[in-house]
Design an enzyme around this catalytic site. Sequence first.
Site, PDB file in Angstrom:
ATOM      1  N   HIS A   1       0.830  -1.205   0.000  1.00  0.00           N
ATOM      2  CA  HIS A   1       0.000   0.000   0.000  1.00  0.00           C
ATOM      3  C   HIS A   1       0.863   1.253   0.000  1.00  0.00           C
ATOM      4  O   HIS A   1       0.558   2.237  -0.656  1.00  0.00           O
ATOM      5  CB  HIS A   1      -0.909   0.009   1.209  1.00  0.00           C
TER       6      HIS A   1
ATOM      7  N   ARG B   1      -8.086   5.143  -9.710  1.00  0.00           N
ATOM      8  CA  ARG B   1      -8.138   3.893  -8.920  1.00  0.00           C
ATOM      9  C   ARG B   1      -8.829   4.196  -7.592  1.00  0.00           C
ATOM     10  O   ARG B   1      -8.207   4.717  -6.670  1.00  0.00           O
ATOM     11  CB  ARG B   1      -6.726   3.395  -8.644  1.00  0.00           C
TER      12      ARG B   1
ATOM     13  N   ARG C   1     -12.695   3.929 -11.832  1.00  0.00           N
ATOM     14  CA  ARG C   1     -12.718   2.469 -11.815  1.00  0.00           C
ATOM     15  C   ARG C   1     -13.265   2.032 -10.461  1.00  0.00           C
ATOM     16  O   ARG C   1     -12.799   2.504  -9.424  1.00  0.00           O
ATOM     17  CB  ARG C   1     -11.307   1.922 -11.991  1.00  0.00           C
TER      18      ARG C   1
ATOM     19  N   GLU D   1      -8.308  -7.060 -18.683  1.00  0.00           N
ATOM     20  CA  GLU D   1      -7.089  -7.399 -17.951  1.00  0.00           C
ATOM     21  C   GLU D   1      -6.818  -8.893 -17.956  1.00  0.00           C
ATOM     22  O   GLU D   1      -5.861  -9.358 -17.353  1.00  0.00           O
ATOM     23  CB  GLU D   1      -7.196  -6.937 -16.493  1.00  0.00           C
TER      24      GLU D   1
ATOM     25  N   ASN E   1      -0.883  -4.061 -16.886  1.00  0.00           N
ATOM     26  CA  ASN E   1      -0.106  -4.713 -15.817  1.00  0.00           C
ATOM     27  C   ASN E   1      -0.649  -6.113 -15.575  1.00  0.00           C
ATOM     28  O   ASN E   1       0.098  -7.077 -15.492  1.00  0.00           O
ATOM     29  CB  ASN E   1      -0.194  -3.916 -14.512  1.00  0.00           C
ATOM     30  N   ASP E   2      -1.961  -6.185 -15.448  1.00  0.00           N
ATOM     31  CA  ASP E   2      -2.558  -7.498 -15.222  1.00  0.00           C
ATOM     32  C   ASP E   2      -2.591  -8.317 -16.505  1.00  0.00           C
ATOM     33  O   ASP E   2      -2.280  -9.509 -16.499  1.00  0.00           O
ATOM     34  CB  ASP E   2      -3.975  -7.340 -14.651  1.00  0.00           C
TER      35      ASP E   2
ATOM     36  N   ARG F   1       3.336 -10.210 -11.635  1.00  0.00           N
ATOM     37  CA  ARG F   1       3.843  -8.837 -11.730  1.00  0.00           C
ATOM     38  C   ARG F   1       4.557  -8.384 -10.463  1.00  0.00           C
ATOM     39  O   ARG F   1       5.261  -7.385 -10.459  1.00  0.00           O
ATOM     40  CB  ARG F   1       2.695  -7.868 -12.063  1.00  0.00           C
TER      41      ARG F   1
ATOM     42  N   CYS G   1      -4.047   1.542 -20.096  1.00  0.00           N
ATOM     43  CA  CYS G   1      -3.721   2.302 -18.881  1.00  0.00           C
ATOM     44  C   CYS G   1      -2.751   1.604 -17.938  1.00  0.00           C
ATOM     45  O   CYS G   1      -2.608   2.007 -16.795  1.00  0.00           O
ATOM     46  CB  CYS G   1      -4.990   2.685 -18.126  1.00  0.00           C
TER      47      CYS G   1
HETATM   48  C1  PEP Z   1      -3.454  -2.762 -14.768  1.00  0.00           C
HETATM   49  O1  PEP Z   1      -3.627  -3.907 -14.348  1.00  0.00           O
HETATM   50  O2  PEP Z   1      -2.739  -2.479 -15.739  1.00  0.00           O
HETATM   51  C2  PEP Z   1      -4.101  -1.629 -14.086  1.00  0.00           C
HETATM   52  C3  PEP Z   1      -4.084  -0.434 -14.606  1.00  0.00           C
HETATM   53  O3  PEP Z   1      -4.666  -1.880 -12.885  1.00  0.00           O
HETATM   54  P1  PEP Z   1      -3.833  -2.083 -11.527  1.00  0.00           P
HETATM   55  O4  PEP Z   1      -2.398  -1.772 -11.814  1.00  0.00           O
HETATM   56  O5  PEP Z   1      -4.450  -1.159 -10.543  1.00  0.00           O
HETATM   57  O6  PEP Z   1      -4.070  -3.519 -11.252  1.00  0.00           O
HETATM   58 MG    MG Z   2      -5.222  -4.290 -12.933  1.00  0.00          MG
END
Ligand code: PEP
Ligand code: MG
Length: 748
Positions: free
Chosen positions: A364, A471, A507, A606, A629-630, A640, A677
């Site tokens: 966090h 977020r 989101r 994702e 990212n996911d 990740r 994103c």
């Molecule tokens: C992602 O997964 O790319 C994303 C933007 O969401 P988070 O990083 O909050 O999981």
């Molecule tokens: Mg994500």
Amino acid sequence: MPERTESDSRRLLRRLRDTLAEPGAGQERLDRIVRLIASAMGTEVCSVYLFRDDDTLELCATEGLKRESVHKTRMKLGEGLVGRVAKTSTPINTANAPAERGFRYMPETGEELFSSFLGVPIQRLGEKVGVLVVQSKEARQYSDDEIYALEVVAMVVAEMSELGAFIGEGEALSAPHKHAVLFRGGSGQEGAAEGRVWLHEPRVVITNPVGDDPVKELERLTAAVTELRLSVDAMLSTTEVTDTDQQQVLEAYRMFANSRGWMRRMEEDIARGLSAEAAVEKEQSAARARLEQVPDPYLRDRLNDLDDLSNRLLRILTGQGTDTGASMPDNPILVARNIGPAELLDYGRKLKGVVLEEGSVGSHAAVVARALAIPLVIHADLITTEALNGDHILVDGDVGTVHLRPEETVARAFREKIAMQAEAQKRYASLRELAATDLSGRTISLQMNAGLMADLPSLTPSGAEGVGLFRTELQFLVRSHVPKRGELAGLYARVMEAAKGKRVVFRTLDIGSDKVLPYMKRVEEPNPAMGWRAIRVGLDKPGVLRMQLQALLRAAAGRPLSVMFPFVAEFEEFREARQKLLDEVENERSLGHTLPSILEIGAMLETPSLAYAPDAFFQMTDFISIGGNDLKQFFFAADRENERVRKRYDMLNGSFLTFLEMIVARAARFGTPLSFCGEDAGRPVEALCLAALGFRTLSMRPASIGPVKHLIRRVDLTALKAVLDAARAEGVPTARPAVMDFLARQDL
Ligand code: PEP
Ligand code: MG
């Protein structure tokens, strides 16, 4: 060896302390100390080994071994019996040292004459200082009482070292907290900063390790423990405990505060001559040493509780509370073992950097540091024991290193790096009003990611066209209770106002995986990243989601509203979530509340499965945003958060590019607006390639907008697309070399 009584022990400690007051250089003092200990313990040998560097111990003083070996005999951490004591932070007691596992014979010392060996670590709060050894000719085990006595002595030696008693001679005897130290940790958030150390919990300095009057010291300890218990009880009664897990943690805390074992050990330490604070610290050091050995996360947490309690107790005893009289230096760089997101937010943007001993990329604190765009280094082992308030410090969040009290040459090179980055930022500022249009005339919309109210001021200076990803979970993470609907509606309204009419995509709560709410029951899952998270929680337990949707609708009150659902894996999940939002709209209507002027409902893509969703999904969504990212972690099956595999697969990998291109084509077929994103959208080279593949909207950290725009404006995206196609046709694992070559040919 004579029977050791408590008063013997006290006498020895007092004589040790007196050596502090006597004149003389560090070496003389050490020589006197080993003589005193050997004589008091009735052993032929007493030696002090101190760390010369992180990995090497050096014999610094001895009574009984050959004097020529002082400052010559060295061993690595873990090597020989002395090295093993240091490595494991546990005593070794043996009647027959040469027969002991790992024994290393050092002829220069003449130690072959001595059969029995007792070594105890000299340590201070988990910081390894050295090893204290006694040896005798007679082959015998030392008694528990003797081990204990030597540990108490080692504690005083550690404190003396901390107070600088051994400064003066020999490289190993360098002054504590004076020399330059490099910490190699991990990168939590990029960026470089220079400043002064600000310890989140200031280091407690013990100036009196030896107590004159055990009765008085015991009274001090008892009074302090009573105060501690009262404060823990108060904490328990004022904290809103809604969750049984949390209740258990607090109860465990209380249990320690009332632990007889803990108290008894400290009382014994005092009886042997330690001051109350030295006794607390001795037990704290022992707990930290145990902590290093414990693999069980539950037990580790409990030992951490004990560590926290010891810190509180030390502050009560020394009066060195949070108010140490020190004021925050200019350019403060926060140094802490760990820090909660709420506390970090309290410090806010006045911090220039953050360095943590613990933490992880997904913690966090890291999420908040990222939102605040403060360079963060994690896993800087033992930095809180080394750093002092006000120390000069350089933080390199790009590579994850920290220079504490750096040499001037290092600082100079570092400043150049910061200056170059600042120079570049200035150049980017001049692009603020210009569009991200490439040489072939294609314009890309660059938006920013946000999660806190504190992010919104970056909207205008960064040149972002809107907030492509807000977020919302950060607001939940930084609280100790579920926020109320009114609170959230107020916050979302403020975000929309601060955006001054620019689009903000909210989101809904993406909780689970690494983002665990302190007040929600923790569900133990074998693989939380693929577990019960985000929209799955929202659909199964819709209470919080519904409340959040209501808050969003009320915040919009006549303004346009964009909502997207995270982590959708199949069409049905989106349809259900969307329906929940539409139901809330109906509800608001029936209550006579003003509805949003426009309502856009989108999904985050994702998971690879969603790329193959039925056409109806693409038709129903008002927009889609790829959470790279996911998506990347699931596409490559590479966690990740796992440093080992995270960087193994390049975003410019041919298969991944082809996959993304397919999504672009599907969205285009139905005219569904598509954005990207994830973090890759903010990396200039990756961003260029995404734009070349057909993404018209990219959302990224505000600081990345300048560099990305700068590059887009100087490139022909159509030509770049041809480079990507050629690389894929060739079958190379990644298009990166070809892309870099393409850019280099244009001096980019
Ligand atoms: C992602 O997964 O790319 C994303 C933007 O969401 P988070 O990083 O909050 O999981
Ligand atoms: Mg994500």
